[in-house]
Design an enzyme around this catalytic site. Structure first.
Site, PDB file in Angstrom:
ATOM      1  N   ASP A 183       2.129  -0.689  12.279  1.00 35.24           N
ATOM      2  CA  ASP A 183       0.701  -1.427  10.985  1.00 35.24           C
ATOM      3  C   ASP A 183       0.492  -2.856  11.875  1.00 35.24           C
ATOM      4  OD1 ASP A 183      -0.043   0.399  10.350  1.00 35.24           O
ATOM      5  OD2 ASP A 183       1.137   0.587   8.979  1.00 35.24           O
ATOM      6  N   ARG A 225      -9.618  11.746  12.725  1.00 39.31           N
ATOM      7  CA  ARG A 225      -7.777  11.594  13.685  1.00 39.31           C
ATOM      8  C   ARG A 225      -6.843  12.941  12.836  1.00 39.31           C
ATOM      9  NH1 ARG A 225      -7.550   6.835   8.941  1.00 39.31           N
ATOM     10  NH2 ARG A 225      -5.573   7.284   8.917  1.00 39.31           N
ATOM     11  N   GLY A 269      -5.813   7.684   5.614  1.00 43.48           N
ATOM     12  CA  GLY A 269      -4.408   8.590   6.670  1.00 43.48           C
ATOM     13  C   GLY A 269      -3.175   8.518   5.250  1.00 43.48           C
ATOM     14  N   SER A 307       7.584   9.014  12.286  1.00 43.43           N
ATOM     15  CA  SER A 307       6.342   9.052  11.852  1.00 43.43           C
ATOM     16  C   SER A 307       7.088   9.328   9.915  1.00 43.43           C
ATOM     17  CB  SER A 307       5.446  10.535  11.853  1.00 43.43           C
ATOM     18  OG  SER A 307       4.248   9.961  10.806  1.00 43.43           O
ATOM     19  N   ARG A 315       2.783   6.200  -3.312  1.00 43.40           N
ATOM     20  CA  ARG A 315       3.618   6.736  -3.876  1.00 43.40           C
ATOM     21  C   ARG A 315       3.781   6.561  -5.514  1.00 43.40           C
ATOM     22  NH1 ARG A 315       3.918   5.777   1.398  1.00 43.40           N
ATOM     23  NH2 ARG A 315       5.445   6.885   3.174  1.00 43.40           N
ATOM     24  N   LYS A 354       1.038  -1.178  -0.065  1.00 45.14           N
ATOM     25  CA  LYS A 354      -0.103   0.284   0.273  1.00 45.14           C
ATOM     26  C   LYS A 354       0.911   0.700   0.204  1.00 45.14           C
ATOM     27  CE  LYS A 354      -3.052   1.103   3.774  1.00 45.14           C
ATOM     28  NZ  LYS A 354      -3.285   1.613   3.984  1.00 45.14           N
ATOM     29  N   SER A 355       1.614   1.395   0.794  1.00 44.85           N
ATOM     30  CA  SER A 355       2.736   2.788   1.010  1.00 44.85           C
ATOM     31  C   SER A 355       3.609   2.776  -0.083  1.00 44.85           C
ATOM     32  CB  SER A 355       3.789   2.182   2.008  1.00 44.85           C
ATOM     33  OG  SER A 355       3.248   2.024   3.005  1.00 44.85           O
ATOM     34  N   ARG A 380      -4.987   3.140  18.263  1.00 47.53           N
ATOM     35  CA  ARG A 380      -5.545   1.175  17.806  1.00 47.53           C
ATOM     36  C   ARG A 380      -4.712   0.931  19.115  1.00 47.53           C
ATOM     37  NH1 ARG A 380      -2.651   0.902  11.759  1.00 47.53           N
ATOM     38  NH2 ARG A 380      -4.494   0.770  10.496  1.00 47.53           N
ATOM     39  N   LYS A 405      -3.320   6.496  14.282  1.00 43.94           N
ATOM     40  CA  LYS A 405      -3.898   5.523  13.637  1.00 43.94           C
ATOM     41  C   LYS A 405      -5.074   6.147  12.929  1.00 43.94           C
ATOM     42  CE  LYS A 405      -0.007   4.040  11.872  1.00 43.94           C
ATOM     43  NZ  LYS A 405       0.194   4.464  10.836  1.00 43.94           N
TER      44      LYS A 405
END
Length: 455
Positions: free
Chosen positions: A336, A138, A110, A183, A42, A37-38, A367, A363
């Site tokens: 995660d 969030r 997010g 982060s 991108r 996903k990351s 979480r 998150k």
């Protein structure tokens, strides 16, 4: 192959509750999890800023990533998909994004909202972002506060929450920012803002976080340097105003998605599972290290490099797990994965401690609180000690029988489903609809191994 422009992502999905019961047969077989996903987020963002056409193979087609595709299309990129799943992005060129005609709805993502804030802050236009009920709860201030130094103006609800209006600055200065906590999303937002600034943008992080942004910026031609600090962190330097040139991308399988299959196979007696083509970026593999410390029979095979990222296959067999003490400096490499690791720790023998997990509070849900509730409602003792989570293992005897409130958090829902496979009594999950945001086809994939979900 025919070329189509995918339809916009659907509106927020209807609630889908699920009861999960213990299974008595092992999980067996070979599967591939969806794309990372990351890297998928991108890939779409950076190729939209590049000159020329980027072809993307293996893009995660979950709702979160489709929101990013919609947003980049609204900002001027031409994005199409072939019938065989290959994506094509015709970029605008750096600094040439156009003002969107409508509000950008980021759904539950997010990552997309925070990274896109960096791009929008450094372009001279007005834009508005919103999201679903979960995303609107969030916090965004930890991103908008450093980005305000670009000269952009942010208008948001109390606490910096969405909807968020951004008046960007077409001529932003380079930024120099030290993250107060690790982060990757904040780091990436600052770097993306620095792309459109003359001069060098500098970001210092207290501990190394996932470096997909740095790797992919280099892939497209940006000049990015990284150096270690004496305290164990990193300093990233980006030369602004690079010429980004389209480059093809192959997205590996998401290690965060593989985590749920992996832990399920570890806990269900007799299981023997292979997960192919998983990304092995060393800043993403803290879970694998931790599970091995717990006694997991986990072998990594067929290691190779694809698209600048290390990749391999995971061969996992059911294992007797022992408690673990996870150091705080490992948190960034597995942030995660803590909910599903908590399920493994609950099943293990002994008392586990996860140190320095304060990032979990910001998150998709809180979480940390949600993970505690997931375990406590199913008979597992926990304790929060400052920023540490302590879990009292049951030695394979999780009582179950509870109702899990997921708070629209896909990882909580998947973690609860894994717990249900080994709990002594059925586990009720209030909503599994949001699993599709990161892992489309989750239940069919697990069922192909023998899980027996009825979702």
């Amino acid at each position: 192959m025919s070329m189509t422009q995918p339809a916009s992502t659907p509106s927020h999905p209807a609630v889908r509750s699920l009861q999960v019961s213990r299974i008595s047969t092992p999980l067996t077989g070979t599967v591939a999890v969806p794309g990372d996903k990351s890297i998928s987020h991108r890939s779409l963002m950076f190729s939209a800023l590049a000159e020329g056409e980027t072809r993307i193979v293996g893009l995660l087609e979950g709702e979160d990533v489709l929101r990013t595709a919609d947003a980049m299309r609204a900002l001027g990129a031409r994005i199409t998909r072939e019938d065989d799943g290959r994506w094509h992005v015709h970029g605008c060129g750096l600094g040439a994004l156009k003002e969107p005609a409508d509000v950008l709805d980021m759904g539950n993502s997010g990552t997309a909202a925070r990274l896109l804030s960096g791009l929008l802050a450094s372009h001279g236009m007005t834009s508005v972002m919103t999201g679903d009920a979960s995303l609107r709860r969030r916090p965004m201030k930890r991103v908008t506060d450093p980005l305000a130094a670009t000269g952009a103006v942010f208008l948001a609800r109390e606490g910096g929450r969405l909807p968020l209006a951004i008046q960007g600055n077409a001529n932003p200065p380079p930024l120099d920012y030290r993250l107060p906590m690790a982060s990757a999303q904040v780091k990436s937002a600052v770097l993306l803002a620095g792309l459109n600034a003359k001069g060098e943008t500098r970001v210092e992080e207290p501990v190394p976080t996932r470096d997909h942004t740095e790797n992919m910026l280099r892939h497209f031609g940006a000049k990015v340097s990284v150096e270690e600090t004496p305290e164990g962190g990193r300093v990233i330097r980006l030369q602004g105003k690079p010429r980004l040139i389209a480059r093809d991308i192959t997205v590996p399988g998401d290690p965060s998605s593989a985590a749920f299959v992996l832990v399920a196979a570890l806990l269900v007696a007799g299981s023997d599972v292979v997960i192919t083509n998983v990304g092995l970026n060393p800043l993403r593999t803290g879970l694998f290290t931790t599970l091995r410390e717990m006694g997991a029979r986990l072998e990594i095979t067929n290691e190779r490099t694809e698209g600048g990222e290390p990749v391999g296959d995971l061969h996992v067999k059911a294992s007797s797990l022992l408690a673990v003490d996870v150091p705080a400096d490992r948190a960034a490499s597995m942030i995660d994965e803590y909910p599903v690791l908590a399920v493994a720790a609950a099943y293990a023998r002994g008392i586990s401690r996860f140190r320095g997990v304060e990032e979990l509070r910001v998150k998709e849900s809180d979480r940390l609180a949600s993970t505690v509730a997931l375990l406590e409602k199913n008979g597992v003792r926990t304790k929060v000690d400052g920023n540490d989570l302590i879990i009292y293992g049951t030695q394979g005897a999780i009582p179950g029988g509870g109702v899990v409130e997921t708070h629209m958090d896909h990882r909580l829902a998947m973690s609860a489903s894994v717990l249900g496979l080994v709990a002594e009594n059925p586990v009720e999950i209030d909503d599994t609809a949001f699993i599709d945001t990161s892992f489309p086809g989750y239940f069919p994939l697990l069922n192909s191994l023998g899980a027996g979900f009825t979702a």
